[in-house]
Motif scaffolding. Structure first.
Motif, PDB file in Angstrom:
ATOM      1  N   GLU A  31      -4.361   2.189 -11.683  1.00 37.09           N
ATOM      2  CA  GLU A  31      -4.857   0.807 -11.734  1.00 37.09           C
ATOM      3  C   GLU A  31      -3.731  -0.194 -11.483  1.00 37.09           C
ATOM      4  O   GLU A  31      -3.939  -1.214 -10.811  1.00 37.09           O
ATOM      5  CB  GLU A  31      -5.523   0.547 -13.102  1.00 37.09           C
ATOM      6  CG  GLU A  31      -6.143  -0.826 -13.249  1.00 37.09           C
ATOM      7  CD  GLU A  31      -7.347  -1.059 -12.333  1.00 37.09           C
ATOM      8  OE1 GLU A  31      -7.806  -2.216 -12.263  1.00 37.09           O
ATOM      9  OE2 GLU A  31      -7.844  -0.123 -11.688  1.00 37.09           O
ATOM     10  N   ALA A  32      -2.554   0.080 -11.991  1.00 39.81           N
ATOM     11  CA  ALA A  32      -1.416  -0.818 -11.763  1.00 39.81           C
ATOM     12  C   ALA A  32      -1.105  -0.917 -10.274  1.00 39.81           C
ATOM     13  O   ALA A  32      -0.820  -2.003  -9.757  1.00 39.81           O
ATOM     14  CB  ALA A  32      -0.193  -0.331 -12.528  1.00 39.81           C
ATOM     15  N   HIS A  33      -1.182   0.214  -9.555  1.00 43.18           N
ATOM     16  CA  HIS A  33      -0.932   0.203  -8.110  1.00 43.18           C
ATOM     17  C   HIS A  33      -1.995  -0.622  -7.388  1.00 43.18           C
ATOM     18  O   HIS A  33      -1.676  -1.427  -6.504  1.00 43.18           O
ATOM     19  CB  HIS A  33      -0.899   1.635  -7.561  1.00 43.18           C
ATOM     20  CG  HIS A  33      -0.583   1.690  -6.100  1.00 43.18           C
ATOM     21  ND1 HIS A  33      -1.561   1.814  -5.136  1.00 43.18           N
ATOM     22  CD2 HIS A  33       0.606   1.609  -5.448  1.00 43.18           C
ATOM     23  CE1 HIS A  33      -0.990   1.812  -3.944  1.00 43.18           C
ATOM     24  NE2 HIS A  33       0.323   1.700  -4.104  1.00 43.18           N
ATOM     25  N   ALA A  61       0.819  -1.211   0.000  1.00 49.03           N
ATOM     26  CA  ALA A  61       0.000   0.000   0.000  1.00 49.03           C
ATOM     27  C   ALA A  61       0.851   1.258   0.000  1.00 49.03           C
ATOM     28  O   ALA A  61       0.427   2.296  -0.502  1.00 49.03           O
ATOM     29  CB  ALA A  61      -0.940  -0.006   1.205  1.00 49.03           C
ATOM     30  N   HIS A  62       2.055   1.152   0.540  1.00 53.94           N
ATOM     31  CA  HIS A  62       2.932   2.322   0.621  1.00 53.94           C
ATOM     32  C   HIS A  62       3.914   2.400  -0.548  1.00 53.94           C
ATOM     33  O   HIS A  62       4.775   3.268  -0.568  1.00 53.94           O
ATOM     34  CB  HIS A  62       3.704   2.308   1.941  1.00 53.94           C
ATOM     35  CG  HIS A  62       2.804   2.268   3.132  1.00 53.94           C
ATOM     36  ND1 HIS A  62       1.947   3.290   3.461  1.00 53.94           N
ATOM     37  CD2 HIS A  62       2.600   1.307   4.059  1.00 53.94           C
ATOM     38  CE1 HIS A  62       1.267   2.973   4.540  1.00 53.94           C
ATOM     39  NE2 HIS A  62       1.643   1.765   4.927  1.00 53.94           N
ATOM     40  N   SER A  63       3.748   1.503  -1.502  1.00 46.30           N
ATOM     41  CA  SER A  63       4.666   1.462  -2.637  1.00 46.30           C
ATOM     42  C   SER A  63       4.406   2.639  -3.584  1.00 46.30           C
ATOM     43  O   SER A  63       3.273   3.005  -3.838  1.00 46.30           O
ATOM     44  CB  SER A  63       4.473   0.157  -3.413  1.00 46.30           C
ATOM     45  OG  SER A  63       5.216   0.193  -4.598  1.00 46.30           O
ATOM     46  N   GLU A  64       5.484   3.188  -4.066  1.00 46.78           N
ATOM     47  CA  GLU A  64       5.364   4.266  -5.055  1.00 46.78           C
ATOM     48  C   GLU A  64       5.840   3.796  -6.425  1.00 46.78           C
ATOM     49  O   GLU A  64       6.047   4.599  -7.328  1.00 46.78           O
ATOM     50  CB  GLU A  64       6.163   5.482  -4.582  1.00 46.78           C
ATOM     51  CG  GLU A  64       5.569   6.084  -3.311  1.00 46.78           C
ATOM     52  CD  GLU A  64       6.286   7.342  -2.883  1.00 46.78           C
ATOM     53  OE1 GLU A  64       7.026   7.927  -3.684  1.00 46.78           O
ATOM     54  OE2 GLU A  64       6.098   7.740  -1.720  1.00 46.78           O
ATOM     55  N   TYR A  78      -1.310  -4.256  -8.046  1.00 45.50           N
ATOM     56  CA  TYR A  78      -0.104  -4.653  -7.315  1.00 45.50           C
ATOM     57  C   TYR A  78      -0.425  -4.887  -5.841  1.00 45.50           C
ATOM     58  O   TYR A  78      -0.068  -5.917  -5.259  1.00 45.50           O
ATOM     59  CB  TYR A  78       0.981  -3.593  -7.480  1.00 45.50           C
ATOM     60  CG  TYR A  78       2.193  -3.800  -6.609  1.00 45.50           C
ATOM     61  CD1 TYR A  78       3.095  -4.820  -6.888  1.00 45.50           C
ATOM     62  CD2 TYR A  78       2.435  -2.986  -5.509  1.00 45.50           C
ATOM     63  CE1 TYR A  78       4.217  -5.016  -6.090  1.00 45.50           C
ATOM     64  CE2 TYR A  78       3.545  -3.184  -4.700  1.00 45.50           C
ATOM     65  CZ  TYR A  78       4.435  -4.195  -4.997  1.00 45.50           C
ATOM     66  OH  TYR A  78       5.538  -4.386  -4.202  1.00 45.50           O
ATOM     67  N   VAL A  79      -1.136  -3.953  -5.243  1.00 46.60           N
ATOM     68  CA  VAL A  79      -1.512  -4.079  -3.831  1.00 46.60           C
ATOM     69  C   VAL A  79      -2.362  -5.333  -3.634  1.00 46.60           C
ATOM     70  O   VAL A  79      -2.133  -6.110  -2.697  1.00 46.60           O
ATOM     71  CB  VAL A  79      -2.251  -2.816  -3.333  1.00 46.60           C
ATOM     72  CG1 VAL A  79      -2.875  -3.045  -1.971  1.00 46.60           C
ATOM     73  CG2 VAL A  79      -1.305  -1.626  -3.305  1.00 46.60           C
ATOM     74  N   ALA A  80      -3.336  -5.556  -4.498  1.00 43.92           N
ATOM     75  CA  ALA A  80      -4.202  -6.729  -4.386  1.00 43.92           C
ATOM     76  C   ALA A  80      -3.392  -8.017  -4.499  1.00 43.92           C
ATOM     77  O   ALA A  80      -3.614  -8.976  -3.741  1.00 43.92           O
ATOM     78  CB  ALA A  80      -5.302  -6.682  -5.449  1.00 43.92           C
ATOM     79  N   LEU A  91      -0.976 -12.717  -1.935  1.00 43.19           N
ATOM     80  CA  LEU A  91       0.204 -13.530  -1.638  1.00 43.19           C
ATOM     81  C   LEU A  91       0.389 -13.670  -0.132  1.00 43.19           C
ATOM     82  O   LEU A  91       0.644 -14.763   0.371  1.00 43.19           O
ATOM     83  CB  LEU A  91       1.449 -12.906  -2.272  1.00 43.19           C
ATOM     84  CG  LEU A  91       2.777 -13.572  -1.935  1.00 43.19           C
ATOM     85  CD1 LEU A  91       2.821 -14.995  -2.450  1.00 43.19           C
ATOM     86  CD2 LEU A  91       3.925 -12.754  -2.493  1.00 43.19           C
ATOM     87  N   GLY A  92       0.236 -12.583   0.588  1.00 39.42           N
ATOM     88  CA  GLY A  92       0.371 -12.620   2.036  1.00 39.42           C
ATOM     89  C   GLY A  92      -0.642 -13.550   2.689  1.00 39.42           C
ATOM     90  O   GLY A  92      -0.300 -14.327   3.584  1.00 39.42           O
TER      91      GLY A  92
END
Length: 101
Positions: A59-61, A51-54, A64-66, A71-72
């Motif tokens: 939509e790509a973010h 969630a904190h990734s820049e 990616y978060v999903a 995975l977690g």
């Protein structure tokens, strides 16, 4: 026809030897499972805080978060199942130890 004392004793030795083999196999399985627990702990700690990734935007973010969150969850579920297998295997080793010594 009744089995002789020697035949009955041989059966006891065969069962005892098999129990020793089973106990040894369970102990090997326990070691392998405990190693997996360690590896899953490392994998879980290595999951990024998506969630904190820049790295990604829009939509790509979101995707990616999903994906990282999925995975977690999957790793945590697998970790829980492996820990359950460790617990059951420890119990089985204990039962065999009581029988075999």
């Amino acid at each position: 026809m009744a089995a002789s004392k020697g035949e009955r004793m041989s059966d006891v030795v065969d069962v005892s030897a098999e129990q020793v083999r089973v106990r040894a196999a369970l102990e090997r399985q326990l070691q392998a499972l405990e190693s997996l627990v360690d590896r899953f702990e490392e994998a879980l700690m290595g999951i990024p805080h998506a969630a904190h990734s820049e790295i990604w935007r829009g939509e790509a973010h979101r995707l990616y978060v999903a994906a990282v969150e999925s995975l977690g969850r999957d790793l945590a579920s697998a970790d829980m199942l492996i820990r359950s297998a460790v617990s059951h295997t420890r119990r089985a080793v204990s039962v065999m130890a009581d029988r075999v010594g």
